[in-house]
Design a protein around this motif. Structure first.
Motif, PDB file in Angstrom:
ATOM      1  N   ASP A   1      53.129 -42.096  34.546  1.00  0.00           N
ATOM      2  CA  ASP A   1      54.165 -42.380  35.534  1.00  0.00           C
ATOM      3  C   ASP A   1      54.123 -41.303  36.619  1.00  0.00           C
ATOM      4  N   GLY A   2      54.062 -41.726  37.870  1.00  0.00           N
ATOM      5  CA  GLY A   2      54.050 -40.795  38.988  1.00  0.00           C
ATOM      6  C   GLY A   2      52.675 -40.571  39.579  1.00  0.00           C
ATOM      7  N   VAL A   3      51.619 -40.994  38.869  1.00  0.00           N
ATOM      8  CA  VAL A   3      50.262 -40.804  39.383  1.00  0.00           C
ATOM      9  C   VAL A   3      49.936 -41.950  40.339  1.00  0.00           C
ATOM     10  N   ASN A   4      49.534 -41.565  41.542  1.00  0.00           N
ATOM     11  CA  ASN A   4      49.159 -42.538  42.560  1.00  0.00           C
ATOM     12  C   ASN A   4      47.666 -42.849  42.485  1.00  0.00           C
ATOM     13  N   ASP A   5      46.851 -41.800  42.373  1.00  0.00           N
ATOM     14  CA  ASP A   5      45.399 -41.978  42.316  1.00  0.00           C
ATOM     15  C   ASP A   5      44.774 -40.731  41.716  1.00  0.00           C
ATOM     16  N   VAL A   6      43.555 -40.883  41.232  1.00  0.00           N
ATOM     17  CA  VAL A   6      42.827 -39.742  40.671  1.00  0.00           C
ATOM     18  C   VAL A   6      41.341 -39.932  40.945  1.00  0.00           C
ATOM     19  N   VAL A   7      40.694 -38.842  41.347  1.00  0.00           N
ATOM     20  CA  VAL A   7      39.240 -38.817  41.509  1.00  0.00           C
ATOM     21  C   VAL A   7      38.726 -37.626  40.726  1.00  0.00           C
ATOM     22  N   TRP A   8      37.444 -37.602  40.443  1.00  0.00           N
ATOM     23  CA  TRP A   8      36.885 -36.499  39.680  1.00  0.00           C
ATOM     24  C   TRP A   8      35.623 -35.976  40.342  1.00  0.00           C
ATOM     25  N   SER A   9      35.274 -34.760  39.959  1.00  0.00           N
ATOM     26  CA  SER A   9      34.089 -34.113  40.491  1.00  0.00           C
ATOM     27  C   SER A   9      33.519 -33.192  39.417  1.00  0.00           C
ATOM     28  N   GLU A  10      32.212 -33.055  39.444  1.00  0.00           N
ATOM     29  CA  GLU A  10      31.527 -32.175  38.495  1.00  0.00           C
ATOM     30  C   GLU A  10      30.502 -31.339  39.241  1.00  0.00           C
ATOM     31  N   ILE A  11      30.466 -30.055  38.965  1.00  0.00           N
ATOM     32  CA  ILE A  11      29.408 -29.193  39.492  1.00  0.00           C
ATOM     33  C   ILE A  11      28.185 -29.442  38.618  1.00  0.00           C
ATOM     34  N   VAL A  12      27.103 -29.930  39.207  1.00  0.00           N
ATOM     35  CA  VAL A  12      25.910 -30.220  38.412  1.00  0.00           C
ATOM     36  C   VAL A  12      24.872 -29.104  38.487  1.00  0.00           C
ATOM     37  N   ARG A  13      24.959 -28.290  39.522  1.00  0.00           N
ATOM     38  CA  ARG A  13      24.048 -27.157  39.625  1.00  0.00           C
ATOM     39  C   ARG A  13      24.682 -26.100  40.510  1.00  0.00           C
ATOM     40  N   VAL A  14      24.715 -24.888  40.023  1.00  0.00           N
ATOM     41  CA  VAL A  14      25.195 -23.764  40.825  1.00  0.00           C
ATOM     42  C   VAL A  14      24.017 -23.290  41.664  1.00  0.00           C
ATOM     43  N   VAL A  15      24.202 -23.278  42.964  1.00  0.00           N
ATOM     44  CA  VAL A  15      23.143 -22.844  43.862  1.00  0.00           C
ATOM     45  C   VAL A  15      22.966 -21.339  43.740  1.00  0.00           C
ATOM     46  N   GLU A  16      24.077 -20.614  43.817  1.00  0.00           N
ATOM     47  CA  GLU A  16      24.055 -19.162  43.669  1.00  0.00           C
ATOM     48  C   GLU A  16      25.482 -18.678  43.563  1.00  0.00           C
ATOM     49  N   LYS A  17      25.678 -17.619  42.810  1.00  0.00           N
ATOM     50  CA  LYS A  17      26.997 -17.004  42.729  1.00  0.00           C
ATOM     51  C   LYS A  17      26.997 -15.740  43.571  1.00  0.00           C
ATOM     52  N   LYS A  18      28.062 -15.589  44.332  1.00  0.00           N
ATOM     53  CA  LYS A  18      28.242 -14.386  45.132  1.00  0.00           C
ATOM     54  C   LYS A  18      29.324 -13.532  44.478  1.00  0.00           C
ATOM     55  N   ILE A  19      29.520 -12.376  45.017  1.00  0.00           N
ATOM     56  CA  ILE A  19      30.588 -11.503  44.545  1.00  0.00           C
ATOM     57  C   ILE A  19      31.912 -12.251  44.701  1.00  0.00           C
ATOM     58  N   SER A  20      32.828 -12.070  43.755  1.00  0.00           N
ATOM     59  CA  SER A  20      34.073 -12.847  43.746  1.00  0.00           C
ATOM     60  C   SER A  20      35.007 -12.500  44.900  1.00  0.00           C
ATOM     61  N   ILE A  21      34.893 -11.315  45.433  1.00  0.00           N
ATOM     62  CA  ILE A  21      35.672 -10.878  46.592  1.00  0.00           C
ATOM     63  C   ILE A  21      34.672 -10.345  47.613  1.00  0.00           C
ATOM     64  N   PRO A  22      34.678 -10.868  48.841  1.00  0.00           N
ATOM     65  CA  PRO A  22      33.720 -10.373  49.842  1.00  0.00           C
ATOM     66  C   PRO A  22      33.820  -8.851  50.020  1.00  0.00           C
ATOM     67  N   LEU A  23      32.670  -8.225  50.203  1.00  0.00           N
ATOM     68  CA  LEU A  23      32.629  -6.768  50.368  1.00  0.00           C
ATOM     69  C   LEU A  23      33.522  -6.308  51.516  1.00  0.00           C
ATOM     70  N   SER A  24      33.606  -7.104  52.583  1.00  0.00           N
ATOM     71  CA  SER A  24      34.440  -6.726  53.724  1.00  0.00           C
ATOM     72  C   SER A  24      35.914  -6.664  53.341  1.00  0.00           C
ATOM     73  N   ILE A  25      36.342  -7.490  52.405  1.00  0.00           N
ATOM     74  CA  ILE A  25      37.736  -7.453  51.927  1.00  0.00           C
ATOM     75  C   ILE A  25      37.953  -6.203  51.075  1.00  0.00           C
ATOM     76  N   ILE A  26      36.998  -5.885  50.212  1.00  0.00           N
ATOM     77  CA  ILE A  26      37.114  -4.668  49.389  1.00  0.00           C
ATOM     78  C   ILE A  26      37.236  -3.445  50.287  1.00  0.00           C
ATOM     79  N   ASP A  27      36.502  -3.446  51.397  1.00  0.00           N
ATOM     80  CA  ASP A  27      36.575  -2.317  52.335  1.00  0.00           C
ATOM     81  C   ASP A  27      37.963  -2.183  52.967  1.00  0.00           C
ATOM     82  N   LYS A  28      38.722  -3.269  53.020  1.00  0.00           N
ATOM     83  CA  LYS A  28      40.036  -3.263  53.674  1.00  0.00           C
ATOM     84  C   LYS A  28      41.192  -2.976  52.725  1.00  0.00           C
ATOM     85  N   ILE A  29      40.946  -2.983  51.431  1.00  0.00           N
ATOM     86  CA  ILE A  29      42.079  -2.750  50.498  1.00  0.00           C
ATOM     87  C   ILE A  29      42.280  -1.285  50.240  1.00  0.00           C
TER      88      ILE A  29
END
Length: 163
Positions: free
Chosen positions: A135-163
């Motif tokens: 009850d209350g659901v209008n629509d639902v779609v789904w998505s799956e990551i099938v391949r990770v292209v590359e992982k980067k640092i979780s917080i950009p270095l420029s942000i770390i420099d600003k904290i």
């Protein structure tokens, strides 16, 4: 808590920033105190300040690599009607395979995002039908990551420099 104590707890030094940049790298170099000491050219006793960073600023958790066991993560994006976002979210949390429920803003048709662990496509279909029947659901779609292209640092270095 006094203002100076609060500021002291949330302030970090340039060395802290260097440590954070290494600790936050995905699949990076070894993060032992010995390797950090060598990489930064500082005594191993100085590397102990990482404990403060871990205690105050870092969230550390383990993630099971479920793909190695034949399972996968699926995201469902749900549109809600009649202002029932919280009610639907609570129902979704009762589903054992649901690991995360988050309210979403931005795209006007997506109110909730849930992460679910499934074994196969039949499980995806079962979850779709269960969610659509709520009850209350209008629509639902789904998505799956099938391949990770590359992982980067979780917080950009420029942000770390600003904290």
């Amino acid at each position: 808590m006094s203002r100076s104590l609060a500021k002291q707890e949330t302030s970090i030094s340039e060395l802290d920033r260097k440590l954070l940049k290494i600790l936050l790298m995905p699949n990076g170099d070894s993060k032992s105190s010995k390797s950090l000491s060598a990489k930064l050219g500082i005594p191993i006793t100085t590397v102990r300040r990482r404990k403060r960073l871990e205690d105050i600023f870092l969230k550390i958790n383990y993630v099971l690599d479920i793909e190695k066991f034949g399972w996968k993560r699926i995201d469902f994006f749900i549109s809600i009607r009649n202002g029932m976002v919280d009610a639907v979210a609570k129902k979704l949390l009762n589903i054992d395979e649901v690991t995360y429920v988050g309210k979403s803003i931005g795209e006007h048709t997506i109110d909730l995002r849930i992460e679910t662990i499934v074994k196969d496509n039949a499980s995806i279909l079962d979850h779709l039908e269960t969610i659509k029947a709520m009850d209350g659901v209008n629509d639902v779609v789904w998505s799956e990551i099938v391949r990770v292209v590359e992982k980067k640092i979780s917080i950009p270095l420029s942000i770390i420099d600003k904290i």
